[in-house]
Design a protein around this motif. Sequence first.
Motif, short mmCIF file in Angstrom:
data_model
loop_
_atom_site.label_atom_id
_atom_site.label_comp_id
_atom_site.label_asym_id
_atom_site.label_seq_id
_atom_site.Cartn_x
_atom_site.Cartn_y
_atom_site.Cartn_z
N VAL A 320 2.69 59.11 9.63
CA VAL A 320 3.94 59.78 9.26
C VAL A 320 3.71 61.27 9.06
CG1 VAL A 320 5.77 59.92 7.54
CG2 VAL A 320 4.86 57.68 8.22
N VAL A 321 2.63 61.61 8.35
CA VAL A 321 2.33 63.03 8.08
C VAL A 321 2.05 63.77 9.38
CG1 VAL A 321 0.68 64.59 6.97
CG2 VAL A 321 1.46 62.54 5.77
N LEU A 322 1.27 63.17 10.26
CA LEU A 322 0.89 63.84 11.50
C LEU A 322 2.08 64.04 12.43
CD1 LEU A 322 -2.53 62.09 12.23
CD2 LEU A 322 -2.16 64.45 11.51
N GLY A 326 3.36 67.50 13.77
CA GLY A 326 3.44 67.72 15.21
C GLY A 326 4.79 68.24 15.67
N ILE A 327 5.83 67.97 14.88
CA ILE A 327 7.16 68.49 15.22
C ILE A 327 7.18 70.01 15.13
CG2 ILE A 327 9.59 68.57 14.49
CD1 ILE A 327 9.30 65.69 13.54
N PHE A 328 6.48 70.56 14.15
CA PHE A 328 6.56 71.99 13.88
C PHE A 328 5.37 72.79 14.38
CE2 PHE A 328 9.04 69.76 10.63
CZ PHE A 328 10.26 70.40 10.76
N LEU A 329 4.22 72.13 14.56
CA LEU A 329 3.00 72.84 14.95
C LEU A 329 2.39 72.19 16.18
CD1 LEU A 329 1.34 73.24 11.43
CD2 LEU A 329 2.46 75.05 12.75
N GLU A 330 1.66 72.99 16.97
CA GLU A 330 0.93 72.43 18.10
C GLU A 330 -0.35 71.76 17.60
OE1 GLU A 330 0.45 74.87 21.54
OE2 GLU A 330 2.30 75.97 21.15
N LEU A 338 -7.02 69.87 9.46
CA LEU A 338 -7.05 68.56 8.81
C LEU A 338 -8.35 67.77 9.03
CD1 LEU A 338 -3.48 67.02 9.12
CD2 LEU A 338 -4.52 68.22 7.21
N VAL A 339 -8.97 67.93 10.19
CA VAL A 339 -10.15 67.10 10.49
C VAL A 339 -11.27 67.31 9.47
CG1 VAL A 339 -12.04 66.76 12.14
CG2 VAL A 339 -9.67 66.76 12.93
N PRO A 340 -11.64 68.56 9.10
CA PRO A 340 -12.68 68.69 8.07
C PRO A 340 -12.29 68.05 6.74
CG PRO A 340 -12.32 70.78 9.21
CD PRO A 340 -11.21 69.86 9.63
N ILE A 341 -11.00 68.00 6.44
CA ILE A 341 -10.54 67.36 5.20
C ILE A 341 -10.60 65.85 5.32
CG2 ILE A 341 -8.54 67.06 3.69
CD1 ILE A 341 -7.66 69.88 4.43
N ASN A 363 -0.34 60.94 17.65
CA ASN A 363 0.67 61.29 16.64
C ASN A 363 1.23 62.68 16.87
OD1 ASN A 363 1.27 59.38 14.37
ND2 ASN A 363 -0.94 59.23 14.31
N LEU A 364 0.34 63.65 17.05
CA LEU A 364 0.77 65.03 17.23
C LEU A 364 1.57 65.20 18.51
CD1 LEU A 364 -2.51 66.82 16.05
CD2 LEU A 364 -0.33 66.64 14.81
#
Length: 426
Positions: A320-322, A326-330, A338-341, A363-364
């Motif tokens: 859901v978050v992704l 993905g709607i707003f960012l490439e 996000l990956v390092p987190i 998702n993105l």
Amino acid sequence: MDLWLYILLLVVLLLLRVPVAFAMIAPSMAYFYSHNLSPGYAITSVLNGINSFPLLAVPLFVFVGTIANHLGIATRLYDFAKALLPRLPGNLAYVNLGTAIGFSWISGSALADAASTSKVQIPQMLKQGYPYGFSAGLTASGSLMSTVMPPSIPAVIFAATAAVSTGALFAGSILPAGLMAVGLAVYVAVWVKMHPGIAVKRPFDGGTLRHTSVRVLGPLLLPVIILGGIFSGWFTPTESAGIASVYMLALGVVYRTLTLRRFWLAAKDTVIVSGGILLILGASNLMGQVLAREQVSRALGNWLASLTDNPVVFLLLLNVVLILLGIFLEAPPVILVLVPILMPIIGEFGIDPIHLGVIMILNLMIGSLTPPVGAVLFVVGSITRRPMAELFRGILPFLIPLGVVLLLLTLFPEIVTIVPTLLGLT
């Protein structure tokens, strides 16, 4: 500067449509200044973010996609698919999908795929009476396979950021991309059944099929060279990108479609696209330094652990978050931040990084197809010059099969991991 003020400034800059890289750099530099950290260290962080041999594959794969676009490879694939499937009801819809599958092995970018195939396929479908919403929706949704199917540019970025094998991530993407094609084909079959008057059959022409088959032999060998070389261990993904670039130039010479002007345009497009991606890479590394100092990964991990200890529930929440992001960012900035987190967190949940990479990219991409801001929608809309509301309505049904595929990948990680395991890449 507190973390909440840092995030607020980042969000405000993004809402003001400031380029993503500069929206990351500005608050990060303000954070460094407020904490009396060296500006030289900040600059070094930006440079370290792009000083990576695996990331050299990004501009090379971008060049492969752009030169293929300028050489008319999409038209060759379209002509072949059209000659191959004339007797199938709704053949132009399947031709559209088949062209997207073929081009996905070459371009590595949904935006490049959408831009290239929209010019060729949508006008042809409209001439045959297909509704604009269906034609544009199928073209846009089919283009997403380019960012899932190898050589996927987001996959290269994810692999470099997560320190996992690019070859393993490429291998893990093959079945999911195939499922996307199957899901879209099922929806096309249902649509064709409901519109028999439009989806008429065409006579078969063996001569045309033979002619078009010869014309696509060269492009269809490209994925064999890329994936065969990587999976066999003959060369690295970065080396395969260089070989693919030379191969595409050689095809242009053989086909007599490579001119100095087309080469210049492809090179210019590559520099513009790659420059933007690499700048985001450097800015994301700087932002990562801020998030690491604020221990965001640990705080987020503790918060998620308080919500659930079930990896499936965690992935569903992450989906859901992704999609919203993905709607707003490439894809590149989201992956880089996000990956390092997420990497330490998925270790606690026992989630395979390759599995995370594939579902994160999908998702993105679904987000980029979702109204009202999705990037792929605006690429198709800018080319077709039709009302965006009409495109929004047309794309919504295609989100259903893509959502089903995403759910299957979330619930059954073996779909992703089986190919890399069989090839001995994990």
